[in-house]
Design a protein around this motif. Structure first.
Motif, PDB file in Angstrom:
ATOM      1  N   LEU A  83     -28.772  18.255  17.931  1.00  9.52           N
ATOM      2  CA  LEU A  83     -29.033  17.810  16.565  1.00  9.52           C
ATOM      3  C   LEU A  83     -30.525  17.607  16.327  1.00  9.52           C
ATOM      4  N   LEU A  84     -31.176  16.934  17.264  1.00 10.47           N
ATOM      5  CA  LEU A  84     -32.616  16.712  17.140  1.00 10.47           C
ATOM      6  C   LEU A  84     -33.382  18.040  17.186  1.00 10.47           C
ATOM      7  N   ASP A  85     -32.923  18.953  18.007  1.00 12.33           N
ATOM      8  CA  ASP A  85     -33.590  20.260  18.095  1.00 12.33           C
ATOM      9  C   ASP A  85     -33.478  21.019  16.774  1.00 12.33           C
ATOM     10  N   HIS A  86     -32.326  20.961  16.148  1.00 14.91           N
ATOM     11  CA  HIS A  86     -32.145  21.665  14.881  1.00 14.91           C
ATOM     12  C   HIS A  86     -32.978  21.008  13.777  1.00 14.91           C
ATOM     13  N   ILE A  87     -33.080  19.703  13.794  1.00 12.07           N
ATOM     14  CA  ILE A  87     -33.927  19.033  12.800  1.00 12.07           C
ATOM     15  C   ILE A  87     -35.390  19.410  13.015  1.00 12.07           C
ATOM     16  N   ALA A  88     -35.802  19.468  14.281  1.00  6.96           N
ATOM     17  CA  ALA A  88     -37.178  19.887  14.577  1.00  6.96           C
ATOM     18  C   ALA A  88     -37.415  21.327  14.125  1.00  6.96           C
ATOM     19  N   ALA A  89     -36.408  22.201  14.322  1.00  3.79           N
ATOM     20  CA  ALA A  89     -36.538  23.584  13.869  1.00  3.79           C
ATOM     21  C   ALA A  89     -36.634  23.657  12.349  1.00  3.79           C
ATOM     22  N   ALA A  90     -35.862  22.828  11.663  1.00  2.97           N
ATOM     23  CA  ALA A  90     -35.938  22.799  10.202  1.00  2.97           C
ATOM     24  C   ALA A  90     -37.302  22.295   9.733  1.00  2.97           C
ATOM     25  N   ASP A  91     -37.839  21.290  10.440  1.00  8.24           N
ATOM     26  CA  ASP A  91     -39.152  20.759  10.085  1.00  8.24           C
ATOM     27  C   ASP A  91     -40.243  21.817  10.295  1.00  8.24           C
ATOM     28  N   GLU A  92     -40.150  22.540  11.392  1.00  5.08           N
ATOM     29  CA  GLU A  92     -41.130  23.599  11.659  1.00  5.08           C
ATOM     30  C   GLU A  92     -41.038  24.703  10.608  1.00  5.08           C
ATOM     31  N   ALA A  93     -39.808  25.092  10.258  1.00  2.00           N
ATOM     32  CA  ALA A  93     -39.626  26.124   9.242  1.00  2.00           C
ATOM     33  C   ALA A  93     -40.125  25.641   7.884  1.00  2.00           C
ATOM     34  N   ARG A  94     -39.943  24.356   7.606  1.00  2.47           N
ATOM     35  CA  ARG A  94     -40.429  23.822   6.333  1.00  2.47           C
ATOM     36  C   ARG A  94     -41.952  23.914   6.259  1.00  2.47           C
ATOM     37  N   HIS A  95     -42.626  23.567   7.357  1.00  2.00           N
ATOM     38  CA  HIS A  95     -44.087  23.665   7.363  1.00  2.00           C
ATOM     39  C   HIS A  95     -44.535  25.115   7.178  1.00  2.00           C
ATOM     40  N   SER A  96     -43.837  26.046   7.809  1.00  2.33           N
ATOM     41  CA  SER A  96     -44.174  27.460   7.617  1.00  2.33           C
ATOM     42  C   SER A  96     -43.968  27.869   6.169  1.00  2.33           C
ATOM     43  N   ARG A  97     -42.904  27.364   5.560  1.00  7.42           N
ATOM     44  CA  ARG A  97     -42.622  27.705   4.161  1.00  7.42           C
ATOM     45  C   ARG A  97     -43.693  27.161   3.221  1.00  7.42           C
ATOM     46  N   THR A  98     -44.089  25.942   3.430  1.00 11.11           N
ATOM     47  CA  THR A  98     -45.089  25.347   2.543  1.00 11.11           C
ATOM     48  C   THR A  98     -46.469  25.978   2.730  1.00 11.11           C
ATOM     49  N   GLN A  99     -46.767  26.422   3.954  1.00 14.18           N
ATOM     50  CA  GLN A  99     -48.070  27.015   4.203  1.00 14.18           C
ATOM     51  C   GLN A  99     -48.168  28.466   3.733  1.00 14.18           C
ATOM     52  N   SER A 100     -47.032  29.119   3.534  1.00  9.30           N
ATOM     53  CA  SER A 100     -47.043  30.518   3.110  1.00  9.30           C
ATOM     54  C   SER A 100     -46.734  30.681   1.637  1.00  9.30           C
ATOM     55  N   SER A 101     -46.864  29.616   0.862  1.00 10.65           N
ATOM     56  CA  SER A 101     -46.534  29.694  -0.561  1.00 10.65           C
ATOM     57  C   SER A 101     -47.685  30.233  -1.396  1.00 10.65           C
ATOM     58  N   GLU A 102     -48.883  30.292  -0.833  1.00 11.55           N
ATOM     59  CA  GLU A 102     -50.033  30.737  -1.601  1.00 11.55           C
ATOM     60  C   GLU A 102     -50.149  32.256  -1.564  1.00 11.55           C
ATOM     61  N   SER A 103     -51.062  32.772  -2.399  1.00 14.30           N
ATOM     62  CA  SER A 103     -51.295  34.203  -2.471  1.00 14.30           C
ATOM     63  C   SER A 103     -51.752  34.738  -1.119  1.00 14.30           C
ATOM     64  N   THR A 104     -51.261  35.901  -0.759  1.00 14.52           N
ATOM     65  CA  THR A 104     -51.597  36.507   0.534  1.00 14.52           C
ATOM     66  C   THR A 104     -52.963  37.173   0.501  1.00 14.52           C
ATOM     67  N   LEU A 105     -53.288  37.867  -0.584  1.00 14.40           N
ATOM     68  CA  LEU A 105     -54.526  38.629  -0.677  1.00 14.40           C
ATOM     69  C   LEU A 105     -55.641  37.785  -1.277  1.00 14.40           C
ATOM     70  N   PRO A 106     -56.816  37.784  -0.675  1.00 12.19           N
ATOM     71  CA  PRO A 106     -57.951  37.059  -1.254  1.00 12.19           C
ATOM     72  C   PRO A 106     -58.460  37.753  -2.507  1.00 12.19           C
ATOM     73  N   GLY A 107     -59.291  37.033  -3.261  1.00 14.65           N
ATOM     74  CA  GLY A 107     -59.786  37.563  -4.523  1.00 14.65           C
ATOM     75  C   GLY A 107     -60.602  38.831  -4.383  1.00 14.65           C
ATOM     76  N   VAL A 108     -61.369  38.941  -3.294  1.00 14.44           N
ATOM     77  CA  VAL A 108     -62.212  40.120  -3.120  1.00 14.44           C
ATOM     78  C   VAL A 108     -61.356  41.372  -2.935  1.00 14.44           C
ATOM     79  N   VAL A 109     -60.190  41.232  -2.316  1.00 16.35           N
ATOM     80  CA  VAL A 109     -59.301  42.382  -2.151  1.00 16.35           C
ATOM     81  C   VAL A 109     -58.736  42.805  -3.505  1.00 16.35           C
ATOM     82  N   TRP A 110     -58.370  41.837  -4.322  1.00 16.11           N
ATOM     83  CA  TRP A 110     -57.878  42.160  -5.655  1.00 16.11           C
ATOM     84  C   TRP A 110     -58.961  42.842  -6.492  1.00 16.11           C
ATOM     85  N   PHE A 111     -60.181  42.384  -6.355  1.00 18.95           N
ATOM     86  CA  PHE A 111     -61.289  43.016  -7.074  1.00 18.95           C
ATOM     87  C   PHE A 111     -61.416  44.483  -6.651  1.00 18.95           C
ATOM     88  N   GLY A 112     -61.333  44.731  -5.354  1.00 19.24           N
ATOM     89  CA  GLY A 112     -61.422  46.097  -4.861  1.00 19.24           C
ATOM     90  C   GLY A 112     -60.261  46.962  -5.322  1.00 19.24           C
TER      91      GLY A 112
END
Length: 258
Positions: free
Chosen positions: A157-186
């Motif tokens: 149970l604790l392992d699954h909660i830890a896995a959910a917490d890790e996945a949540r952090h990955s989800r929140t950190q990957s919510s922003e735009s992938t490409l930087p502005g300079v790439v969009w300009f190009g």
């Protein structure tokens, strides 16, 4: 406004602009202009610019596609880990089991109803989601196993909660735009240059040439739209990307979406 409507309007405007510029150029062309030949250097430069832009555009599409796949994988891991918690809690007494499942439902409801609209609008996830997950972890941690079966389920149970917490952090950190502005300009400047180079090939107003010019410009717009759409890992509207939560917690997710 729907994304598909935006795409249709953009493609129509670009095609109309290209065709209008072709007609204007044809009217202003000298009477003795020879449109049957194009200098070799112009053809070579046009080909090279097209190839380079195609490579850059392909890398951009691959990058945003990979980022979206990673984001979807994080959502699946998070939802699956929480689902396992609700199933493994079955070994505890009814009061404890209901409390654990209720806290999981509260977290899922908050994630779908609050976090997902924030993610799709470009905002970060709220801090309340982490607090609800921390409350769930505390409830499981402070529940001492009373039987051998509970003792065997305690650490998973604790392992699954830890896995959910890790996945949540990955989800929140990957919510922003992938490409930087300079790439969009190009990408944008490269698209304009690539479409503009078709006018160096002495295009005429024949139906075949106008059709190819329109299709080519529409293709560039579509590919740029694809990059823009995939650049938001969780989409730009709606909660379709929360599918794993809706599948594993249908009642909670439906109630939260209302």
């Amino acid at each position: 406004m729907s994304e598909w409507l935006v795409l249709a309007i953009a493609m129509a405007l670009v095609c109309a602009l290209v065709l209008a510029m072709t007609a204007i150029r044809h009217r202003r062309a000298a009477a003795d202009e020879d449109t049957s030949e194009t200098p070799d250097v112009i053809e070579y430069m046009t080909m090279m610019v097209g190839v380079v832009y195609a490579i850059v555009l392909g890398l951009a599409i691959a990058g945003v596609w990979e980022a979206r796949g990673a984001a979807e994988d994080s959502v699946r891991r998070e939802a699956q880990a929480l689902y396992e918690v609700t199933q493994r809690a079955d070994v505890y007494p009814a009061a404890v089991r209901d409390r654990i499942r209720g806290e999981v439902d509260a977290y899922v409801s908050h994630t779908v109803a609050v976090d997902w609209p924030r993610l799709t609008s470009g905002e970060g996830a709220s801090a309340e989601g982490g607090e609800l997950l921390g409350k769930l972890r505390t409830s499981v941690t402070h529940q001492s196993p009373a039987t051998e079966l509970q003792a065997q389920a305690y650490q998973p149970l604790l392992d699954h909660i830890a896995a959910a917490d890790e996945a949540r952090h990955s989800r929140t950190q990957s919510s922003e735009s992938t490409l930087p502005g300079v790439v969009w300009f190009g990408l944008l400047v490269g698209g304009v240059v690539t479409v503009g180079l078709i006018f160096t090939l002495q295009i005429r107003r024949s139906g075949r040439e106008l059709l190819l010019a329109g299709l080519f410009s529409a293709l560039i717009v579509f590919l740029l739209f694809m990059v823009w759409s995939f650049d938001a890992p969780y989409g730009r509207e709606g909660i379709d990307s929360a599918g794993p939560f809706q599948e594993l917690f249908p009642k909670t997710a439906v109630a939260a979406a209302r």
